[in-house]
Design a protein around this motif. Structure first.
Motif, PDB file in Angstrom:
ATOM      1  N   HIS A  14     -21.622 -43.932 -18.334  1.00 25.76           N
ATOM      2  CA  HIS A  14     -22.689 -44.665 -17.608  1.00 25.76           C
ATOM      3  C   HIS A  14     -22.202 -44.956 -16.195  1.00 25.76           C
ATOM      4  CE1 HIS A  14     -25.870 -48.026 -17.354  1.00 25.76           C
ATOM      5  NE2 HIS A  14     -25.282 -47.973 -16.170  1.00 25.76           N
ATOM      6  N   LEU A  15     -22.831 -44.340 -15.206  1.00 27.62           N
ATOM      7  CA  LEU A  15     -22.533 -44.734 -13.826  1.00 27.62           C
ATOM      8  C   LEU A  15     -23.688 -44.406 -12.891  1.00 27.62           C
ATOM      9  CD1 LEU A  15     -22.085 -41.893 -12.388  1.00 27.62           C
ATOM     10  CD2 LEU A  15     -19.686 -42.273 -12.693  1.00 27.62           C
ATOM     11  N   HIS A  16     -23.570 -44.934 -11.665  1.00 25.96           N
ATOM     12  CA  HIS A  16     -24.575 -44.717 -10.622  1.00 25.96           C
ATOM     13  C   HIS A  16     -23.904 -43.997  -9.463  1.00 25.96           C
ATOM     14  CE1 HIS A  16     -27.295 -47.674 -12.567  1.00 25.96           C
ATOM     15  NE2 HIS A  16     -26.141 -48.161 -12.982  1.00 25.96           N
ATOM     16  N   PHE A  17     -24.453 -42.849  -9.093  1.00 24.40           N
ATOM     17  CA  PHE A  17     -23.907 -42.096  -7.951  1.00 24.40           C
ATOM     18  C   PHE A  17     -24.731 -42.313  -6.682  1.00 24.40           C
ATOM     19  CE2 PHE A  17     -21.672 -38.477 -10.489  1.00 24.40           C
ATOM     20  CZ  PHE A  17     -20.438 -39.090 -10.332  1.00 24.40           C
ATOM     21  N   ARG A  18     -25.961 -42.828  -6.828  1.00 31.77           N
ATOM     22  CA  ARG A  18     -26.882 -42.896  -5.675  1.00 31.77           C
ATOM     23  C   ARG A  18     -27.180 -41.471  -5.167  1.00 31.77           C
ATOM     24  NH1 ARG A  18     -27.443 -47.724  -7.819  1.00 31.77           N
ATOM     25  NH2 ARG A  18     -25.978 -49.267  -7.133  1.00 31.77           N
ATOM     26  N   ASP A  19     -27.480 -41.363  -3.859  1.00 33.44           N
ATOM     27  CA  ASP A  19     -27.854 -40.053  -3.315  1.00 33.44           C
ATOM     28  C   ASP A  19     -27.346 -39.971  -1.874  1.00 33.44           C
ATOM     29  OD1 ASP A  19     -28.982 -37.540  -3.389  1.00 33.44           O
ATOM     30  OD2 ASP A  19     -30.977 -38.226  -3.953  1.00 33.44           O
ATOM     31  N   GLY A  20     -27.487 -38.816  -1.258  1.00 36.55           N
ATOM     32  CA  GLY A  20     -27.164 -38.657   0.159  1.00 36.55           C
ATOM     33  C   GLY A  20     -25.695 -38.917   0.460  1.00 36.55           C
ATOM     34  N   ASP A  21     -25.438 -39.538   1.634  1.00 36.73           N
ATOM     35  CA  ASP A  21     -24.054 -39.753   2.090  1.00 36.73           C
ATOM     36  C   ASP A  21     -23.258 -40.624   1.122  1.00 36.73           C
ATOM     37  OD1 ASP A  21     -24.560 -38.269   4.291  1.00 36.73           O
ATOM     38  OD2 ASP A  21     -24.828 -39.985   5.649  1.00 36.73           O
ATOM     39  N   ILE A  22     -23.900 -41.654   0.576  1.00 35.54           N
ATOM     40  CA  ILE A  22     -23.189 -42.540  -0.362  1.00 35.54           C
ATOM     41  C   ILE A  22     -22.753 -41.725  -1.582  1.00 35.54           C
ATOM     42  CG2 ILE A  22     -23.432 -44.548  -1.890  1.00 35.54           C
ATOM     43  CD1 ILE A  22     -23.390 -45.377   1.021  1.00 35.54           C
ATOM     44  N   MET A  23     -23.643 -40.927  -2.104  1.00 32.83           N
ATOM     45  CA  MET A  23     -23.315 -40.095  -3.268  1.00 32.83           C
ATOM     46  C   MET A  23     -22.141 -39.171  -2.937  1.00 32.83           C
ATOM     47  SD  MET A  23     -23.832 -36.797  -4.482  1.00 32.83           S
ATOM     48  CE  MET A  23     -25.332 -36.106  -3.836  1.00 32.83           C
ATOM     49  N   ARG A  24     -22.207 -38.529  -1.789  1.00 30.89           N
ATOM     50  CA  ARG A  24     -21.108 -37.618  -1.424  1.00 30.89           C
ATOM     51  C   ARG A  24     -19.793 -38.377  -1.285  1.00 30.89           C
ATOM     52  NH1 ARG A  24     -25.484 -34.916   0.854  1.00 30.89           N
ATOM     53  NH2 ARG A  24     -25.536 -36.216   2.729  1.00 30.89           N
ATOM     54  N   GLY A  25     -19.875 -39.649  -0.920  1.00 27.81           N
ATOM     55  CA  GLY A  25     -18.665 -40.457  -0.788  1.00 27.81           C
ATOM     56  C   GLY A  25     -18.103 -40.942  -2.110  1.00 27.81           C
ATOM     57  N   VAL A  26     -18.958 -41.177  -3.097  1.00 28.27           N
ATOM     58  CA  VAL A  26     -18.450 -41.773  -4.349  1.00 28.27           C
ATOM     59  C   VAL A  26     -18.098 -40.746  -5.426  1.00 28.27           C
ATOM     60  CG1 VAL A  26     -19.656 -43.963  -3.955  1.00 28.27           C
ATOM     61  CG2 VAL A  26     -20.742 -42.243  -5.387  1.00 28.27           C
ATOM     62  N   VAL A  27     -18.740 -39.584  -5.404  1.00 24.97           N
ATOM     63  CA  VAL A  27     -18.493 -38.587  -6.469  1.00 24.97           C
ATOM     64  C   VAL A  27     -16.998 -38.243  -6.609  1.00 24.97           C
ATOM     65  CG1 VAL A  27     -18.855 -36.145  -7.082  1.00 24.97           C
ATOM     66  CG2 VAL A  27     -20.825 -37.620  -6.590  1.00 24.97           C
ATOM     67  N   PRO A  28     -16.252 -38.053  -5.499  1.00 22.91           N
ATOM     68  CA  PRO A  28     -14.833 -37.679  -5.676  1.00 22.91           C
ATOM     69  C   PRO A  28     -14.010 -38.722  -6.435  1.00 22.91           C
ATOM     70  CG  PRO A  28     -15.562 -37.200  -3.435  1.00 22.91           C
ATOM     71  CD  PRO A  28     -16.668 -37.980  -4.086  1.00 22.91           C
ATOM     72  N   TYR A  29     -14.350 -39.995  -6.309  1.00 21.95           N
ATOM     73  CA  TYR A  29     -13.593 -41.020  -7.041  1.00 21.95           C
ATOM     74  C   TYR A  29     -13.730 -40.827  -8.551  1.00 21.95           C
ATOM     75  CZ  TYR A  29     -13.015 -43.769  -2.755  1.00 21.95           C
ATOM     76  OH  TYR A  29     -12.663 -44.213  -1.510  1.00 21.95           O
TER      77      TYR A  29
END
Ligand code: NCD
Ligand code: ZN
Length: 345
Positions: A14-29
């Motif tokens: 269960h997690l939230h990635f959001r979209d756009g720049d925020i998503m691109r920033g959080v996915v690698p973690y």
């Protein structure tokens, strides 16, 4: 004393990635630690169809760093008008892994959620027939119900009847926060399981309200009394197949948390595994960590466990007070604290 632990690579259910720049920033973690993750669909607008989910999945896959293996598992945001056939087709095509029930206005971006669970019964019937997992945000939204009682009340008003009316439906009671939810899940059939976040294992509501308002410890469902935290720790570390890892990592920028009307959500992704491992160590239950992090979730979903492994070492890790996210600032879970385990290599 165990100082090194090697387990199968875990997944985040269960997690939230959001979209756009925020998503691109959080996915690698997330991709650094986890092989797969159940991605929540509460974007604006929400991910309500298989076509939207397939596009969102493509955008997430593009954000996975080169050379890293990571698979996003998509969910369908259920509304009063969800088309059971679209959901069934999306599941058969491998786009959807699960569907998400948000009671309308229960949490961040849930205004389009379900206003009356009874309206969803044809969809739930379809899901039961096809074996599609139902993920539930289990809180009532009625204004007369105290925010600390909303999860327990959801069990009485909805969970018991859904479970009774759809005995074969696989249900995940998500990010549980109360002893009541632990008891309900334990006493239900093997079709009912729960995810538990790191924050609800570490903090009770004092961490949010004592010594000044602490917005970075605010999420929904809100942390409860100490007795509930202790019940969650016992359940998570018990070895029971009914409880598994789901961070509910929910990134909100610092300015959106430290605000007149601060957002609910804790950005748990960056040090998630280290955070959970610390709890299992404190509970003297490291032998059950692999089941919680890497085995119980796949077993519940009927998916294979990951073949690769990951190793954790006992070592002090200083978690940064804040991180840069798309040129802005975000405070991670444990920001400014030291935790006792790190991912080796
Ligand atoms: C989540 C978010 O920000 O999307 N917030 C939270 O406090 N957990 C939504 C949710 O899972 O409730
Ligand atoms: Zn969530």
């Amino acid at each position: 004393m165990t100082d090194t632990l090697t387990i199968r690579r875990p997944d985040d259910w269960h997690l939230h990635f959001r979209d756009g720049d925020i998503m691109r920033g959080v996915v690698p973690y997330t991709a650094r630690q986890f092989a797969r993750a159940i991605v929540m669909p509460n974007l604006t607008p929400p991910v309500t169809t298989a076509a939207l989910a397939a596009e969102y999945r493509d955008r997430i896959n593009e954000a996975v760093p080169q050379g890293v293996k990571f698979t996003p598992l998509m969910t369908c945001y259920l509304t009063d008008t969800t088309d059971p056939d679209d959901l069934a087709r999306g599941f058969a095509d491998g786009v959807f892994t699960a569907a998400k029930l948000y009671p309308a206005n229960a949490t961040t971006n849930s205004a389009h959620g379900v206003s009356d669970v009874a309206k969803l019964y044809p969809v739930l019937k379809q899901m039961e027939t096809d074996g599609i997992v139902l993920c539930i945000h289990g809180e009532v939204t009625d204004h007369d119900i105290d925010v600390f009682d909303r999860e327990a009340e959801f069990i009485e008003r909805y969970m018991r009847s859904i479970v009774r009316d759809f005995p074969q439906l696989k249900i995940i009671f998500e990010h549980i926060t109360t002893a009541d939810a632990v008891k309900f899940v334990e006493q239900s059939s093997p079709n009912i399981a729960a995810t538990i976040t790191p924050q609800h294992l570490h903090i009770n509501r004092n961490a949010m309200l004592v010594g000044g308002i602490q917005p970075h410890n605010y999420c929904l469902p809100v942390a409860k009394r100490e007795l509930h935290r202790l019940a969650l720790r016992k359940a998570a570390t018990s070895g029971s197949p009914k409880f598994f890892l789901g961070t509910d990592s929910a990134p909100h920028l610092r300015g959106d948390k430290e605000n007149d009307c601060g957002c609910a959500g804790i950005f748990g992704a960056p040090y998630a595994l280290e955070s959970y491992c610390t709890v299992f160590d404190e509970e003297d239950a490291l032998e059950h960590f692999e089941a919680f992090a890497s085995l119980n979730g796949p077993a519940f979903y009927g998916l294979p466990a990951n073949e690769e492994t990951i190793t954790l070492d006992r070592a002090e890790v200083a978690v940064p007070e804040e991180l840069d996210l798309a040129g802005q600032t975000i405070v991670p879970w444990h920001g400014g604290q030291t935790i006792g385990w790190r991912i080796a290599g």
